[in-house]
Design an enzyme around this catalytic site. Structure first.
Site, PDB file in Angstrom:
ATOM      1  N   TYR A  47       0.805  -1.227   0.000  1.00  0.00           N
ATOM      2  CA  TYR A  47       0.000   0.000   0.000  1.00  0.00           C
ATOM      3  C   TYR A  47       0.836   1.275   0.000  1.00  0.00           C
ATOM      4  CZ  TYR A  47      -3.849  -3.048   1.585  1.00  0.00           C
ATOM      5  OH  TYR A  47      -4.782  -4.036   1.713  1.00  0.00           O
TER       6      TYR A  47
ATOM      7  N   HIS B 257       1.484 -23.653  -0.970  1.00  0.00           N
ATOM      8  CA  HIS B 257       2.790 -22.997  -0.829  1.00  0.00           C
ATOM      9  C   HIS B 257       2.794 -22.094   0.402  1.00  0.00           C
ATOM     10  CE1 HIS B 257       6.440 -20.842  -1.770  1.00  0.00           C
ATOM     11  NE2 HIS B 257       5.792 -19.715  -2.006  1.00  0.00           N
TER      12      HIS B 257
END
Length: 322
Positions: free
Chosen positions: A58, A127
């Protein structure tokens, strides 16, 4: 402000949480200054908000860190995220650790309360679980963060495959997911498991564009009616959700949207983003209002309970993941 306990983390958190990403990125994404963004955060603190959600992607970690200086560290809950999945296909364990270390530096804090893997698609969940989580948990043992979380990538996972698995795997203490008036399937798919396993929930997509922009809502209704997904009158109505606005009901469509999600069993924190002080106050006020009338909730379930993946438009992130 009202507070709740975030699942089994034991963290006492405000039911309204300030999201530092989204379309506005505290106003930085719409031309506001860093001083304006700091003012938003400090006003939120003054209004009782104690949970702040940011991310490496962000670009708002530094401003959040600056704004929270002087606030006792144990009085705020800082959540941030490691780049992953759609935002960063290269999600090797060492990159996640490096991102964690950068986040600590950017935020100017010794520890993060909830560290999350950001936007994990279903195809990469194994994963995340088997390769990244064990490495990050070793960093938790060093005191870098307190609780491990995961966020779904709602536009790419409308059936909540990641949230469903995460709620049951025992590794993740917090899950972030999308749920709103026209995307209600987490009620059956996710919340029973998060409640049963005491997994905390951070809710995104409560409003976004579909409920804050009347033109977007009308266009969506027309598209859905053309596809046979909603009744035709909703496509023809100038104010399709005006039925929610009445004495004893909501004051605006965004007001209805926040109240709808806030009182859903299984929702802990409703995240919202803004770069405007009045918008900040209005959003918090809506989140703290009573539930929508039961008749309105039933009607929303009847009209839209079958919809999946509506209104999940994701913002462009300001900072490329690395």
């Amino acid at each position: 402000m009202e507070y709740t306990t975030l699942g089994r983390t034991g963290l006492k958190v405000s039911v309204a949480g300030l999201g530092c990403g989204g379309f506005s990125q505290l106003g930085l994404g719409t031309g506001k200054s860093e001083a304006d963004a700091i003012a938003i955060i400090r006003a939120a603190v003054d209004l009782g908000v104690n949970l702040f959600d940011t991310a490496a992607a962000y670009g708002t970690e530094p401003v959040l860190g600056k704004a929270l200086r002087g606030v006792p560290r144990d009085e705020v809950v800082i959540c941030t995220k490691a780049p992953f999945g759609v935002s960063n296909p290269d999600s090797r364990p060492e990159r996640a650790v490096a991102s964690l270390d950068r986040s600590l530096q950017e935020l100017g804090t010794d520890y993060i309360d909830v560290y999350q893997l950001h936007g994990v698609p279903p195809s990469a969940y194994d994963h995340a679980l088997n390769d990244l989580a064990p490495v990050l948990l070793r960093e938790r043992e060093k005191g870098k963060f307190r609780h491990l979380g995961i966020t779904e990538t709602a536009p790419h996972d409308p059936e909540h495959q990641v949230a469903q698995r995460a709620a049951q795997d025992g590794v993740w203490e917090v899950v972030m997911l999308g749920f709103h008036m026209m995307h209600q399937n987490a009620r059956e798919r996710v919340f029973p498991q998060t409640l049963a396993n005491r997994v905390g929930t951070l809710l995104m997509f409560a409003v976004r564009n579909i409920f804050s922009q009347p033109d977007r809502l009308r266009a969506t209704m027309r598209d859905l009616a053309a596809a046979g997904e909603v009744q035709q009158w909703l496509a023809e109505a100038p104010d399709p959700l005006g039925l929610l606005i009445h004495d004893g009901g909501a004051s605006t469509v965004p007001d209805a949207a926040y109240r709808f999600v806030r009182h859903e069993p299984g929702v802990d924190v409703v995240l919202f983003g803004t770069g405007d002080l009045e918008h900040l106050r209005t959003n918090i006020a809506s989140i703290l209002k009573p539930p929508l009338p039961e008749a309105d909730r039933r009607q929303l379930a009847t009209l839209f309970g079958h919809l999946v993946g509506v209104g999940l438009d994701a913002p462009h992130l300001s900072r490329p993941s690395s």
